[in-house]
Write an enzyme that holds these catalytic residues in place. Structure first.
Site, PDB file in Angstrom:
ATOM      1  N   GLU A 255      41.434  45.299  36.814  1.00 50.20           N
ATOM      2  CA  GLU A 255      42.752  45.844  37.193  1.00 50.20           C
ATOM      3  C   GLU A 255      43.652  45.681  35.977  1.00 50.20           C
ATOM      4  OE1 GLU A 255      43.430  47.379  39.855  1.00 50.20           O
ATOM      5  OE2 GLU A 255      42.128  46.669  41.449  1.00 50.20           O
ATOM      6  N   CYS A 297      52.407  45.526  37.504  1.00 51.89           N
ATOM      7  CA  CYS A 297      51.445  46.489  36.955  1.00 51.89           C
ATOM      8  C   CYS A 297      51.716  47.879  37.485  1.00 51.89           C
ATOM      9  CB  CYS A 297      50.030  46.045  37.287  1.00 51.89           C
ATOM     10  SG  CYS A 297      49.811  45.690  39.029  1.00 51.89           S
TER      11      CYS A 297
HETATM   12  P1  NAD Z   1      46.734  39.378  29.397  1.00 44.84           P
HETATM   13  O1  NAD Z   1      45.660  40.390  29.326  1.00 44.84           O
HETATM   14  O2  NAD Z   1      47.373  38.937  28.134  1.00 44.84           O
HETATM   15  O3  NAD Z   1      46.187  38.043  30.072  1.00 44.84           O
HETATM   16  C1  NAD Z   1      45.599  38.049  31.349  1.00 44.84           C
HETATM   17  C2  NAD Z   1      44.659  36.863  31.466  1.00 44.84           C
HETATM   18  O4  NAD Z   1      43.555  37.036  30.588  1.00 44.84           O
HETATM   19  C3  NAD Z   1      45.277  35.523  31.118  1.00 44.84           C
HETATM   20  O5  NAD Z   1      44.816  34.576  32.067  1.00 44.84           O
HETATM   21  C4  NAD Z   1      44.733  35.246  29.730  1.00 44.84           C
HETATM   22  O6  NAD Z   1      44.655  33.875  29.433  1.00 44.84           O
HETATM   23  C5  NAD Z   1      43.346  35.844  29.823  1.00 44.84           C
HETATM   24  N1  NAD Z   1      42.756  36.255  28.557  1.00 44.84           N
HETATM   25  C6  NAD Z   1      43.376  36.624  27.411  1.00 44.84           C
HETATM   26  N2  NAD Z   1      42.478  36.989  26.487  1.00 44.84           N
HETATM   27  C7  NAD Z   1      41.262  36.875  27.069  1.00 44.84           C
HETATM   28  C8  NAD Z   1      39.931  37.156  26.638  1.00 44.84           C
HETATM   29  N3  NAD Z   1      39.667  37.627  25.424  1.00 44.84           N
HETATM   30  N4  NAD Z   1      38.913  36.961  27.519  1.00 44.84           N
HETATM   31  C9  NAD Z   1      39.165  36.521  28.765  1.00 44.84           C
HETATM   32  N5  NAD Z   1      40.399  36.222  29.223  1.00 44.84           N
HETATM   33  C10 NAD Z   1      41.440  36.410  28.385  1.00 44.84           C
HETATM   34  O7  NAD Z   1      47.814  39.969  30.442  1.00 44.84           O
HETATM   35  P2  NAD Z   1      49.203  39.349  30.901  1.00 44.84           P
HETATM   36  O8  NAD Z   1      50.141  39.424  29.726  1.00 44.84           O
HETATM   37  O9  NAD Z   1      48.998  38.040  31.562  1.00 44.84           O
HETATM   38  O10 NAD Z   1      49.657  40.385  32.024  1.00 44.84           O
HETATM   39  C11 NAD Z   1      50.362  41.567  31.749  1.00 44.84           C
HETATM   40  C12 NAD Z   1      49.454  42.776  31.776  1.00 44.84           C
HETATM   41  O11 NAD Z   1      48.644  42.770  32.947  1.00 44.84           O
HETATM   42  C13 NAD Z   1      50.199  44.096  31.843  1.00 44.84           C
HETATM   43  O12 NAD Z   1      49.580  45.032  30.998  1.00 44.84           O
HETATM   44  C14 NAD Z   1      50.045  44.554  33.272  1.00 44.84           C
HETATM   45  O13 NAD Z   1      50.179  45.937  33.477  1.00 44.84           O
HETATM   46  C15 NAD Z   1      48.708  44.023  33.611  1.00 44.84           C
HETATM   47  N6  NAD Z   1      48.590  43.800  35.059  1.00 44.84           N
HETATM   48  C16 NAD Z   1      47.782  44.618  35.783  1.00 44.84           C
HETATM   49  C17 NAD Z   1      47.690  44.464  37.140  1.00 44.84           C
HETATM   50  C18 NAD Z   1      46.818  45.354  37.983  1.00 44.84           C
HETATM   51  O14 NAD Z   1      46.592  45.072  39.146  1.00 44.84           O
HETATM   52  N7  NAD Z   1      46.298  46.423  37.453  1.00 44.84           N
HETATM   53  C19 NAD Z   1      48.397  43.451  37.762  1.00 44.84           C
HETATM   54  C20 NAD Z   1      49.208  42.620  36.990  1.00 44.84           C
HETATM   55  C21 NAD Z   1      49.278  42.807  35.625  1.00 44.84           C
END
Ligand code: NAD
Length: 489
Positions: A255, A297
């Site tokens: 997602e 999101c």
């Molecule tokens: P992010 O991708 O920076 O981080 C999300 C998670 O992934 C965190 O727990 C982080 O520690 C982990 N992470 C980071 N790098 C990683 C890697 N290489 N491998 C595995 N895990 C890793 O996102 P964010 O800044 O926390 O959230 C904002 C983004 O999320 C926005 O783009 C938003 O649109 C999206 N989002 C999507 C949904 C949805 O349902 N589609 C919901 C909420 C947020």
């Protein structure tokens, strides 16, 4: 509520004491957490790493074997008890969420999120998923049922940390899996607290939170002890996860980010004869965009409005925005809060500056007080903006909405569909049937009519294009945390 609930935290202080780690000035075993609205120290989160992850996976694998053998009715009962526990601790959970994430208690924010956690848990626990009869023609008899996958590794973001974790946890447990969950480093306390409450009811080992950093996150998709990754976060990270999961061919639900379009049709105000009636309609648009102060999101991130009512829509949205109080989350009157972190503040600030520099018209906002405490960015509406402006084509993930003018519906559809994302979208009209027809042509996982982001635990939700793949919620969501099992003959 069931009468069998164990002793649960009864106050914010008790809840915090249950999950906050001892302070460690060296930063080796714990790190401090600050309120994004005030900068005040809230507590400390443990720092866990690869060793803890290994131990958690071992525990989860052992627990899963036992959990999967329990009758489905027992799994349902336990999840319903977990939902009751969440409900019983709702106020302390909402306060912690508000203090750590920044979102206000009221409006579509902290109390709403915590309420959603019990609601989603209940629906996940009780949604029927029967064995499907695929063919029964006298010669062939084929059925398909759904088996547990094993250990689900859940990785989550910081915007709706509790609710998004529940979307990963509840269906996974219901289907006989166990869960190892890595929350965002920005909102770890909230997730630790929520899982602590659930774990007062759930058998040991089913649900573990690993308070790890990105390093731990990076390991999870490669780990042979994890059978499926449910990831919610940015598209950039989602791509990395898909790549690293390929070595073990792990199943994935991704997602990812969105840049949802909303299309207003020329008849929007046909049933409105006063400014008040117009504002009642645009208030829906406002909250579609500014829910959780825009950090959502599937929020409305670019609004397409026809020439014929452009000025009226802009004026109405501006009146609505002016009424919405922004401030510290735990102060009851507020409906908008701060951005959760400096990085997100900087993204919003950069994109709004790019819009203003391009000559777009500021209807309100765009003037943050850089010296004030907290990551507050005022509710911002930007009109007469070019469709190619960075504020339109990039994901702002904050309280700034670009309003793009269009002349023909074809032009609006072309603009709405041109980006490589497709999470949510919306069509706004006085004529729902017409809006539904136009919705057929919008490229997104979900198109809402006269609403935006109105998720429902019974209705599947998921993205297309770079917004990811896989579905959550409803029976379809349950299938995505299970293995299909066909018997033919
Ligand atoms: P992010 O991708 O920076 O981080 C999300 C998670 O992934 C965190 O727990 C982080 O520690 C982990 N992470 C980071 N790098 C990683 C890697 N290489 N491998 C595995 N895990 C890793 O996102 P964010 O800044 O926390 O959230 C904002 C983004 O999320 C926005 O783009 C938003 O649109 C999206 N989002 C999507 C949904 C949805 O349902 N589609 C919901 C909420 C947020």
């Amino acid at each position: 509520m069931t009468s069998t609930l164990p002793a649960l935290p009864t106050s914010y202080a008790e809840l915090l004491a249950a999950v906050s780690a001892p302070a460690d000035d060296s930063g080796t075993t714990s790190r401090p957490v600050h309120d994004p609205a005030t900068g005040t120290l809230i507590g400390h989160v443990p720092i866990q790493g690869v060793d803890e992850l290994e131990a958690d996976i071992t525990t989860a694998r052992a627990a899963q074997k036992v959990w999967a053998r329990r009758p489905e009715s027992e799994r349902t009962e336990l999840l319903l008890a977990a939902a009751d526990a969440l409900e019983a601790v709702a106020e302390p959970l909402a306060e912690l969420l508000s203090r750590e994430q920044g979102k206000p208690l009221n409006g579509p924010n902290a109390r709403f999120e915590v309420g959603g956690c019990s609601a989603w848990t209940r629906v996940s626990a009780t949604t029927p998923l029967e064995t499907e009869e695929l063919v029964n023609d006298g010669q062939v008899y084929a059925t398909m049922s759904w088996k547990p996958i094993g250990v689900v590794g859940a990785i989550g973001p910081w915007n709706w940390p509790m609710l998004i974790s529940i979307w990963q946890i509840a269906p996974s447990l219901r289907m006989g899996n166990t869960v190892v969950l890595k929350p965002s480093a920005n909102t770890t306390l909230s997730v630790l607290a929520m899982c602590h409450v659930m774990n007062q009811v759930l058998p040991e080992g089913l649900l573990t939170v690993i308070a790890g950093d990105r390093q731990v996150g990076r390991l999870m998709p490669t780990h042979p002890g994890i059978d499926k990754i449910m990831f919610t976060g940015s598209t950039e990270t989602g791509k990395k996860i898909a790549e690293s999961a390929s070595g073990t061919l792990k199943r994935l639900t991704l997602e990812l980010g969105g840049n949802d379009a909303g299309i207003v049709l020329p008849d929007l105000f046909d049933n409105a004869s006063t400014e008040g009636e117009e504002d009642a309609i645009t208030e829906g648009i406002f909250w579609g965009a500014f829910i959780n102060t825009g950090q959502t999101c599937a929020a409305l991130k670019r609004l397409y409005v026809p020439d014929v009512i452009y000025d009226r829509v802009c004026a109405s949205l501006t009146r609505v925005a002016a009424k919405m109080p922004m401030g510290v989350g735990v102060e009851e009157q507020n409906l908008l809060g701060p951005l959760q972190n400096q990085n997100q503040f900087d993204i919003v600030d950069r994109l709004v500056k790019a819009a203003v520099d391009s000559g777009a018209r500021v209807l309100c906002g765009a003037d943050p007080d850089y010296d004030a405490p907290g990551y507050f960015y005022p509710a911002t509406l930007i009109a007469d903006i070019d469709g190619d402006n960075p504020l339109v084509v990039e994901e702002q993930f904050g309280p700034a909405l670009p309003i793009i003018r269009y002349s023909t519906l074809e032009e609006a559809l072309r603009e709405a569909n041109r980006l490589d994302v497709g999470l949510g979208s919306s069509v706004w009209s006085a004529d729902k049937a017409k809006a539904r027809e136009i919705a057929q042509r919008v490229e997104a996982g979900t198109v809402w009519i006269n609403a935006h982001g109105a998720i429902d635990p019974r209705v599947p939700f998921g993205g297309i294009k770079s917004s990811g793949y896989g579905l959550e919620f409803g029976a379809e969501g349950l299938k995505h945390v299970a293995l299909p099992h066909v018997i033919n003959g």
